[in-house]
Design a protein around this motif. Structure first.
Motif, PDB file in Angstrom:
ATOM      1  N   LEU B  34       0.841  -1.188   0.000  1.00  0.00           N
ATOM      2  CA  LEU B  34       0.000   0.000   0.000  1.00  0.00           C
ATOM      3  C   LEU B  34       0.881   1.245   0.000  1.00  0.00           C
ATOM      4  O   LEU B  34       2.000   1.232   0.519  1.00  0.00           O
ATOM      5  CB  LEU B  34      -0.893   0.041   1.243  1.00  0.00           C
ATOM      6  N   TYR B  36       0.592   5.315   1.236  1.00  0.00           N
ATOM      7  CA  TYR B  36      -0.149   6.320   1.979  1.00  0.00           C
ATOM      8  C   TYR B  36       0.486   7.683   1.715  1.00  0.00           C
ATOM      9  O   TYR B  36       1.692   7.802   1.490  1.00  0.00           O
ATOM     10  CB  TYR B  36      -0.086   6.042   3.488  1.00  0.00           C
ATOM     11  N   LYS B  38       0.718  11.664   3.373  1.00  0.00           N
ATOM     12  CA  LYS B  38       0.489  12.372   4.628  1.00  0.00           C
ATOM     13  C   LYS B  38       0.871  13.842   4.484  1.00  0.00           C
ATOM     14  O   LYS B  38       2.018  14.171   4.164  1.00  0.00           O
ATOM     15  CB  LYS B  38       1.298  11.733   5.767  1.00  0.00           C
ATOM     16  N   GLU B  42      -1.838  16.202   9.646  1.00  0.00           N
ATOM     17  CA  GLU B  42      -2.948  15.310   9.340  1.00  0.00           C
ATOM     18  C   GLU B  42      -2.463  13.867   9.416  1.00  0.00           C
ATOM     19  O   GLU B  42      -1.267  13.594   9.329  1.00  0.00           O
ATOM     20  CB  GLU B  42      -3.495  15.567   7.928  1.00  0.00           C
ATOM     21  N   GLY B  43      -3.416  12.944   9.556  1.00  0.00           N
ATOM     22  CA  GLY B  43      -3.046  11.540   9.522  1.00  0.00           C
ATOM     23  C   GLY B  43      -2.804  11.060   8.103  1.00  0.00           C
ATOM     24  O   GLY B  43      -3.255  11.674   7.146  1.00  0.00           O
ATOM     25  N   PRO B  44      -2.076   9.948   7.944  1.00  0.00           N
ATOM     26  CA  PRO B  44      -1.886   9.374   6.600  1.00  0.00           C
ATOM     27  C   PRO B  44      -3.229   8.959   5.995  1.00  0.00           C
ATOM     28  O   PRO B  44      -4.118   8.499   6.715  1.00  0.00           O
ATOM     29  CB  PRO B  44      -1.014   8.147   6.866  1.00  0.00           C
ATOM     30  N   PHE B  89       4.376   7.233   2.280  1.00  0.00           N
ATOM     31  CA  PHE B  89       4.847   6.027   2.953  1.00  0.00           C
ATOM     32  C   PHE B  89       4.421   4.809   2.150  1.00  0.00           C
ATOM     33  O   PHE B  89       3.257   4.705   1.732  1.00  0.00           O
ATOM     34  CB  PHE B  89       4.230   5.905   4.347  1.00  0.00           C
ATOM     35  N   LEU B 101       0.504  -3.644   9.606  1.00  0.00           N
ATOM     36  CA  LEU B 101       1.274  -3.132   8.481  1.00  0.00           C
ATOM     37  C   LEU B 101       2.711  -2.849   8.895  1.00  0.00           C
ATOM     38  O   LEU B 101       2.965  -2.376  10.001  1.00  0.00           O
ATOM     39  CB  LEU B 101       0.652  -1.846   7.955  1.00  0.00           C
ATOM     40  N   PHE B 103       5.677  -0.346   7.813  1.00  0.00           N
ATOM     41  CA  PHE B 103       5.832   0.905   7.075  1.00  0.00           C
ATOM     42  C   PHE B 103       7.293   1.201   6.765  1.00  0.00           C
ATOM     43  O   PHE B 103       8.198   0.873   7.546  1.00  0.00           O
ATOM     44  CB  PHE B 103       5.286   2.082   7.895  1.00  0.00           C
ATOM     45  N   GLY B 104       7.504   1.868   5.622  1.00  0.00           N
ATOM     46  CA  GLY B 104       8.799   2.440   5.319  1.00  0.00           C
ATOM     47  C   GLY B 104       8.984   3.761   6.054  1.00  0.00           C
ATOM     48  O   GLY B 104       8.087   4.233   6.764  1.00  0.00           O
ATOM     49  N   GLN B 105      10.158   4.382   5.860  1.00  0.00           N
ATOM     50  CA  GLN B 105      10.496   5.595   6.601  1.00  0.00           C
ATOM     51  C   GLN B 105       9.835   6.839   6.033  1.00  0.00           C
ATOM     52  O   GLN B 105       9.795   7.876   6.688  1.00  0.00           O
ATOM     53  CB  GLN B 105      12.013   5.809   6.615  1.00  0.00           C
ATOM     54  N   GLY B 106       9.351   6.746   4.802  1.00  0.00           N
ATOM     55  CA  GLY B 106       8.696   7.888   4.187  1.00  0.00           C
ATOM     56  C   GLY B 106       9.624   8.666   3.269  1.00  0.00           C
ATOM     57  O   GLY B 106      10.840   8.733   3.486  1.00  0.00           O
TER      58      GLY B 106
END
Lengths: 115, 113
Positions: B34, B36, B38, B42-44, B89, B101, B103-106
């Motif tokens: 997935l 996301y 952000k 705000e939230g992702p 992300f 999930l 997650f990667g670092q972004g």
């Protein structure tokens, strides 16, 4: 539309205080999650819950606890706040993966500062 | 070890051009991916996803490509718009897991007008 609501957008607390962060979702989701987001580290999972009164440790549970007494509400507790817990805290919810690959839905976050 | 990595912390592109955000994963047990987006304060929000049985998924200006042999996925945004400026992300479900999930670092994308 899924709504995940975090009780505070900004919070300032003192070292040693017990801090409660509240999260409520309105979609009857079984799964709920607490993350913290720090620059360069992405989203790190603190705790998650698959059902009422059930909880599982995530990757960084130290210094935190959680409570899930009702399906719609998931609380994160900082037992004795420390300055290294200053961060953005994000709550999320989702349906179980057994119902398909369900994305997590996030609240807008709580920016917590510990002084 | 189950990891999702975004090795580029930031990306800057000109409005109208293509943005390509990259993500690598370490374990072939990941079977659903997935992206996301952000915005600050705000939230992702969920953007687009892809199953490991596919190699491409498209939704409007957003396309995700999956290269299983290289354990690599990428998000293409064409054309890029200033409103796309955000942190992106990538995330993945390991096979068999119940909804947690990784997650990667972004990657922070800046689209310049």
């Amino acid at each position: 539309d899924v709504k995940v609501t975090q009780s505070s957008r900004y919070l300032v607390k003192r070292t040693g205080e017990k801090v409660f962060l509240e999260c409520v979702q309105d979609m009857d989701h079984e799964n709920m999650f607490w993350y913290r987001q720090d620059p360069g580290l992405g989203l790190r999972l603190i705790y998650f819950s698959y059902d009422v009164k059930m909880k599982e440790k995530g990757d960084i549970p130290e210094g935190y606890s959680v409570s899930r007494e009702k399906k719609e509400r998931f609380s994160l507790i900082l037992e004795s706040a420390s300055t290294n817990q200053t961060s953005m805290y994000l709550c999320a919810s989702s349906l179980p993966r057994g119902l398909g690959n369900q994305p997590q839905h996030f609240g807008d976050g709580t920016r917590l500062s510990i002084l | 070890d189950q990891q999702v990595k975004q090795n580029s912390p930031s990306l800057s592109v000109q409005e109208g051009r293509i943005s390509i955000l990259n993500c690598d994963y370490t374990n072939s047990m990941f079977d659903y991916f997935l992206w996301y987006k952000k915005y600050p304060a705000e939230g992702p929000t969920f953007l687009i996803s892809i199953s490991s049985i596919k190699d491409k998924n498209e939704d409007g200006r957003f396309t995700v490509f999956l290269n299983k042999s290289a354990k690599h996925l990428s998000l293409h945004i064409v054309p890029s718009q200033p409103g796309d400026s955000a942190v992106y992300f990538c995330a993945s479900f390991p096979r068999g897991n119940t909804g947690k999930l990784i997650f990667g670092q972004g990657t922070t994308l800046q689209v310049k007008p």
